[in-house]
Design a protein around this motif. Structure first.
Motif, PDB file in Angstrom:
ATOM      1  N   LEU A   1       0.841  -1.187  -0.279  1.00 28.80           N
ATOM      2  CA  LEU A   1       0.199  -0.173  -0.012  1.00 28.80           C
ATOM      3  C   LEU A   1       1.004   1.132  -0.210  1.00 28.80           C
ATOM      4  O   LEU A   1       1.948   1.130   0.887  1.00 28.80           O
ATOM      5  N   SER A   2       0.496   2.288  -0.756  1.00 26.22           N
ATOM      6  CA  SER A   2       1.355   3.568  -0.731  1.00 26.22           C
ATOM      7  C   SER A   2       0.425   4.487  -1.351  1.00 26.22           C
ATOM      8  O   SER A   2       0.095   4.719  -2.554  1.00 26.22           O
ATOM      9  N   ALA A   3       0.015   5.354  -0.420  1.00 24.92           N
ATOM     10  CA  ALA A   3      -0.905   6.496  -0.752  1.00 24.92           C
ATOM     11  C   ALA A   3      -0.087   7.496  -1.760  1.00 24.92           C
ATOM     12  O   ALA A   3      -0.762   8.219  -2.755  1.00 24.92           O
ATOM     13  N   LEU A   4       1.073   7.749  -1.552  1.00 21.50           N
ATOM     14  CA  LEU A   4       1.869   8.605  -2.280  1.00 21.50           C
ATOM     15  C   LEU A   4       2.007   7.980  -3.797  1.00 21.50           C
ATOM     16  O   LEU A   4       2.049   8.782  -4.822  1.00 21.50           O
ATOM     17  N   ASP A   5       2.026   6.750  -4.114  1.00 22.01           N
ATOM     18  CA  ASP A   5       2.061   6.111  -5.403  1.00 22.01           C
ATOM     19  C   ASP A   5       0.552   5.828  -5.960  1.00 22.01           C
ATOM     20  O   ASP A   5       0.382   5.315  -6.887  1.00 22.01           O
ATOM     21  N   GLY A   6      -0.273   6.139  -5.117  1.00 23.07           N
ATOM     22  CA  GLY A   6      -1.803   5.643  -5.542  1.00 23.07           C
ATOM     23  C   GLY A   6      -1.971   4.180  -5.667  1.00 23.07           C
ATOM     24  O   GLY A   6      -3.050   3.784  -6.404  1.00 23.07           O
ATOM     25  N   ILE A   7      -1.307   3.472  -4.627  1.00 29.46           N
ATOM     26  CA  ILE A   7      -1.730   1.951  -4.506  1.00 29.46           C
ATOM     27  C   ILE A   7      -2.311   1.680  -3.145  1.00 29.46           C
ATOM     28  O   ILE A   7      -1.984   1.913  -2.122  1.00 29.46           O
ATOM     29  N   GLY A   8      -3.703   1.492  -3.565  1.00 27.88           N
ATOM     30  CA  GLY A   8      -4.667   1.041  -2.574  1.00 27.88           C
ATOM     31  C   GLY A   8      -4.838  -0.526  -2.404  1.00 27.88           C
ATOM     32  O   GLY A   8      -4.436  -1.243  -3.455  1.00 27.88           O
ATOM     33  N   PRO A   9      -5.741  -1.034  -1.816  1.00 26.34           N
ATOM     34  CA  PRO A   9      -5.786  -2.387  -1.637  1.00 26.34           C
ATOM     35  C   PRO A   9      -6.544  -3.007  -2.895  1.00 26.34           C
ATOM     36  O   PRO A   9      -6.312  -4.143  -3.295  1.00 26.34           O
ATOM     37  N   GLU A  10      -7.017  -2.405  -3.839  1.00 22.99           N
ATOM     38  CA  GLU A  10      -7.633  -2.766  -5.111  1.00 22.99           C
ATOM     39  C   GLU A  10      -6.604  -3.264  -5.872  1.00 22.99           C
ATOM     40  O   GLU A  10      -6.604  -3.993  -6.961  1.00 22.99           O
TER      41      GLU A  10
ATOM     42  N   ASP B   1       5.462   1.835   4.029  1.00 18.45           N
ATOM     43  CA  ASP B   1       4.585   1.215   3.344  1.00 18.45           C
ATOM     44  C   ASP B   1       4.215  -0.388   3.711  1.00 18.45           C
ATOM     45  O   ASP B   1       3.191  -0.801   3.675  1.00 18.45           O
ATOM     46  N   GLY B   2       5.499  -1.002   3.910  1.00 21.21           N
ATOM     47  CA  GLY B   2       5.359  -2.260   4.264  1.00 21.21           C
ATOM     48  C   GLY B   2       4.659  -2.661   5.609  1.00 21.21           C
ATOM     49  O   GLY B   2       3.783  -3.415   5.691  1.00 21.21           O
ATOM     50  N   GLN B   3       4.879  -1.992   6.470  1.00 25.56           N
ATOM     51  CA  GLN B   3       4.423  -1.887   8.045  1.00 25.56           C
ATOM     52  C   GLN B   3       3.025  -1.371   7.823  1.00 25.56           C
ATOM     53  O   GLN B   3       1.952  -2.078   8.514  1.00 25.56           O
ATOM     54  N   THR B   4       2.433  -0.542   6.930  1.00 25.08           N
ATOM     55  CA  THR B   4       1.154  -0.113   6.841  1.00 25.08           C
ATOM     56  C   THR B   4       0.345  -1.327   6.121  1.00 25.08           C
ATOM     57  O   THR B   4      -0.838  -1.546   6.526  1.00 25.08           O
ATOM     58  N   THR B   5       0.894  -1.980   5.209  1.00 21.64           N
ATOM     59  CA  THR B   5       0.280  -2.979   4.516  1.00 21.64           C
ATOM     60  C   THR B   5       0.012  -4.050   5.509  1.00 21.64           C
ATOM     61  O   THR B   5      -0.883  -4.759   5.663  1.00 21.64           O
ATOM     62  N   ALA B   6       1.059  -4.435   6.478  1.00 17.72           N
ATOM     63  CA  ALA B   6       0.965  -5.750   7.231  1.00 17.72           C
ATOM     64  C   ALA B   6      -0.049  -5.108   8.293  1.00 17.72           C
ATOM     65  O   ALA B   6      -0.950  -6.107   8.611  1.00 17.72           O
TER      66      ALA B   6
ATOM     67  N   TYR C   1      -2.725  -3.213   7.765  1.00 20.62           N
ATOM     68  CA  TYR C   1      -4.113  -3.454   7.153  1.00 20.62           C
ATOM     69  C   TYR C   1      -4.323  -4.967   6.972  1.00 20.62           C
ATOM     70  O   TYR C   1      -5.554  -5.100   7.028  1.00 20.62           O
ATOM     71  N   LEU C   2      -3.507  -5.888   6.600  1.00 16.30           N
ATOM     72  CA  LEU C   2      -3.733  -6.967   6.312  1.00 16.30           C
ATOM     73  C   LEU C   2      -4.216  -8.001   7.707  1.00 16.30           C
ATOM     74  O   LEU C   2      -4.953  -8.474   7.591  1.00 16.30           O
TER      75      LEU C   2
END
Length: 195
Positions: free
Chosen positions: A108-117, A145-150, A152-153
């Motif tokens: 996930l990366s808000a800066l790169d526009g990568i969301g869960p979808e 971003d890796g920790q944010t993704t973790a 979220y998951l």
């Protein structure tokens, strides 16, 4: 633009190669045509023709499902979630983990526009619905971003009756799995923690 300049430009787009390194690599290939250039051309053609993305886990392999997914010796109760194929390969290199994998295709990366979808999260959740998986290891980089993704998951996986763990904090902050040495990866996998 001539053919050599075109090749240099393409090689310069590869990770770790800038224009100068690409120029040196192309010159070396040209000097060693029979030993390096022609085998490289053949290998690239073979990869382009035969390698595909595994429809189960997202790994790259000559077969679909991939060799790892088809291996009956793998523990189907353990699923290691990684960001990219390079992370899967890094963990396979240390030959410690004997479960299965799931490649998200990024973090996930808000800066790169990568969301869960944009990630392979929905297929991950579908894989867990069968109840065969007992533990999910979140093997994501120690970047923000890796920790944010973790996190979220971990929230999304709470409804499932399984253990959620992550790699130990021995993985350096800002570090990517593909760049870690084997010893660090082995210790991180052994010292994983529940979330």
């Amino acid at each position: 633009m001539n053919d050599i300049d075109k090749l240099i430009q393409i090689m310069g787009r590869l990770p770790g190669l800038g224009p100068r390194s690409a120029r040196r690599a192309v010159l070396h290939l040209m000097k060693k045509r029979e030993l390096l250039l022609h085998p490289l051309i053949n290998a690239l053609g073979d990869v382009a023709a035969h390698v595909k993305t595994c429809s189960v886990c997202g790994n790259l392999d000559a077969s679909d499902p991939c060799t790892i997914c088809r291996d009956p010796g793998r523990d189907a109760g353990m699923l290691c979630v990684v960001a990219d194929v390079s992370d899967l390969w890094a963990l396979e290199r240390i030959a410690t983990f004997k479960g299965r994998y799931h490649v998200l295709g990024g973090v996930l990366s808000a800066l790169d526009g990568i969301g869960p979808e944009q990630l392979s999260i929905a297929p991950l959740l579908r894989r867990l619905e069968g109840g065969e998986v007992k533990e999910v290891i979140l093997a994501l980089g120690a970047t923000v971003d890796g920790q944010t993704t973790a996190h979220y998951l971990a929230d999304r996986l709470q409804p499932f009756s399984l253990t959620i763990s992550r790699l130990a904090h021995g993985v350096p902050v800002g570090g990517e799995l593909d760049y870690l040495d084997d010893g660090t990866l082995i210790q991180a996998m052994k010292a994983r923690q529940k979330l």
